[in-house]
Scaffold this motif. Structure first.
Motif, short mmCIF file in Angstrom:
data_model
loop_
_atom_site.label_atom_id
_atom_site.label_comp_id
_atom_site.label_asym_id
_atom_site.label_seq_id
_atom_site.Cartn_x
_atom_site.Cartn_y
_atom_site.Cartn_z
N VAL A 85 8.29 -39.01 15.62
CA VAL A 85 8.08 -39.48 17.24
C VAL A 85 6.77 -39.89 17.62
CG1 VAL A 85 8.21 -38.21 19.57
CG2 VAL A 85 10.18 -37.86 17.91
N THR A 86 5.62 -39.14 17.05
CA THR A 86 4.19 -39.61 17.49
C THR A 86 4.21 -40.81 16.75
OG1 THR A 86 3.87 -37.25 17.53
CG2 THR A 86 2.04 -38.61 17.17
N THR A 110 4.21 -46.17 11.40
CA THR A 110 5.51 -45.73 11.52
C THR A 110 5.76 -45.60 9.64
OG1 THR A 110 6.50 -47.95 11.71
CG2 THR A 110 6.58 -46.12 13.48
N VAL A 145 15.38 -41.19 15.04
CA VAL A 145 14.19 -40.48 15.64
C VAL A 145 12.88 -41.52 16.05
CG1 VAL A 145 12.32 -38.72 15.10
CG2 VAL A 145 14.64 -38.44 14.44
N VAL A 146 12.65 -42.44 15.49
CA VAL A 146 11.51 -43.46 15.69
C VAL A 146 12.04 -44.34 16.71
CG1 VAL A 146 10.26 -45.04 14.43
CG2 VAL A 146 10.92 -43.13 13.23
N ALA A 149 11.18 -43.74 20.58
CA ALA A 149 9.87 -43.38 20.74
C ALA A 149 9.09 -44.80 20.97
CB ALA A 149 9.16 -42.72 19.65
#
Length: 253
Positions: free
Chosen positions: A10-11, A30, A208-209, A212
């Protein structure tokens, strides 16, 4: 997937979406994060290409008022799609080692083109001085090369597109960046379709990615509109240099 891995992704997605909108190169955030989360290199590369697509779309939404009017930006999309498909097929069907050795020099070369844009324009001619046919062919060629690269690897795609387009378009850097966002989104959509059909995508990681990058992409695009041209150019050159040197170090290990 462990909670710590999800937090890392996520970050990385937030940071990558923002960086892609400002300068390009977010995939270098990423992609290592996906590797760290346990994905093998090829699935990580493919999943990364799919996951960053929403961030590109958000960048287009955030910079839409800076897009040049008329049909000119949209006329570049067919070339972008074809070039991206070629790049995707190269990734899925050929050894990566040779291209890995070339990629750093492409990125560093594109960064140098942007950094020395004014002297180069004096050599090749200002875009306003080029004939319509020559300008069209040059822009399409720049886009085709960038799209092939984007389909194959994609990291620093934004740097390469901004460098090439800024050399041949008579437009502000903010407008060039807006065109870059549109083309990057087209590359992202094409890679999503190709890899979803034929590539080893890890959909859990993408889930998840991707959200974000959506948030980060919109924030980054709004930030670009507030940056003075000199600051924006400096940021892109700095990102491009760092990315090129990192890729060169990784390729030479």
């Amino acid at each position: 997937m462990e909670l710590s891995d999800a937090a890392l992704l996520v970050t990385a997605g937030l940071a990558a979406g923002t960086v892609n909108a400002v300068a390009g190169g977010g995939s270098l955030i990423t992609f290592p994060a996906l590797i760290a989360a346990g994905l093998p290199p090829v699935p990580a590369n493919v999943s990364n290409s799919v996951a960053v697509f929403p961030g590109y779309v958000a960048s287009v939404a955030g910079s839409r008022t800076d897009l040049p009017r008329g049909r000119a930006p949209w006329a570049l999309l067919p070339t972008t799609v074809v070039g991206t498909i070629v790049g995707c097929l190269l990734l899925l069907g050929t050894p990566a080692r040779a291209f890995e050795l070339v990629v750093p020099f492409l990125v560093l070369g594109a960064t140098a083109v942007l950094a020395f844009q004014d002297p180069l324009r004096r050599l090749v001619g200002h875009p306003a001085e080029l004939g319509p046919r020559r300008r069209t062919v040059t822009v399409q060629a720049m886009v085709a090369v960038g799209a092939v690269y984007g389909g194959y690897f994609g990291a620093a795609l934004g740097v390469m597109l901004v460098a090439g387009l800024a050399l041949v378009l008579d437009a502000t850097l903010a407008r060039v960046s807006a065109v870059k966002n549109l083309l990057s989104a087209t590359v992202g959509l094409t890679t999503l379709v190709v890899f979803a059909l034929f590539g080893p995508v890890n959909w859990a990681a993408v889930a998840v990615v991707a959200p974000a990058t959506l948030v980060g992409g919109y924030v980054g695009a709004r930030l670009v509109r507030r940056l003075p041209p000199v600051v924006l150019k400096t940021l892109i050159v700095a990102f491009g240099t760092a990315i090129g040197l990192y890729l060169l170090w990784r390729a030479m290990r």
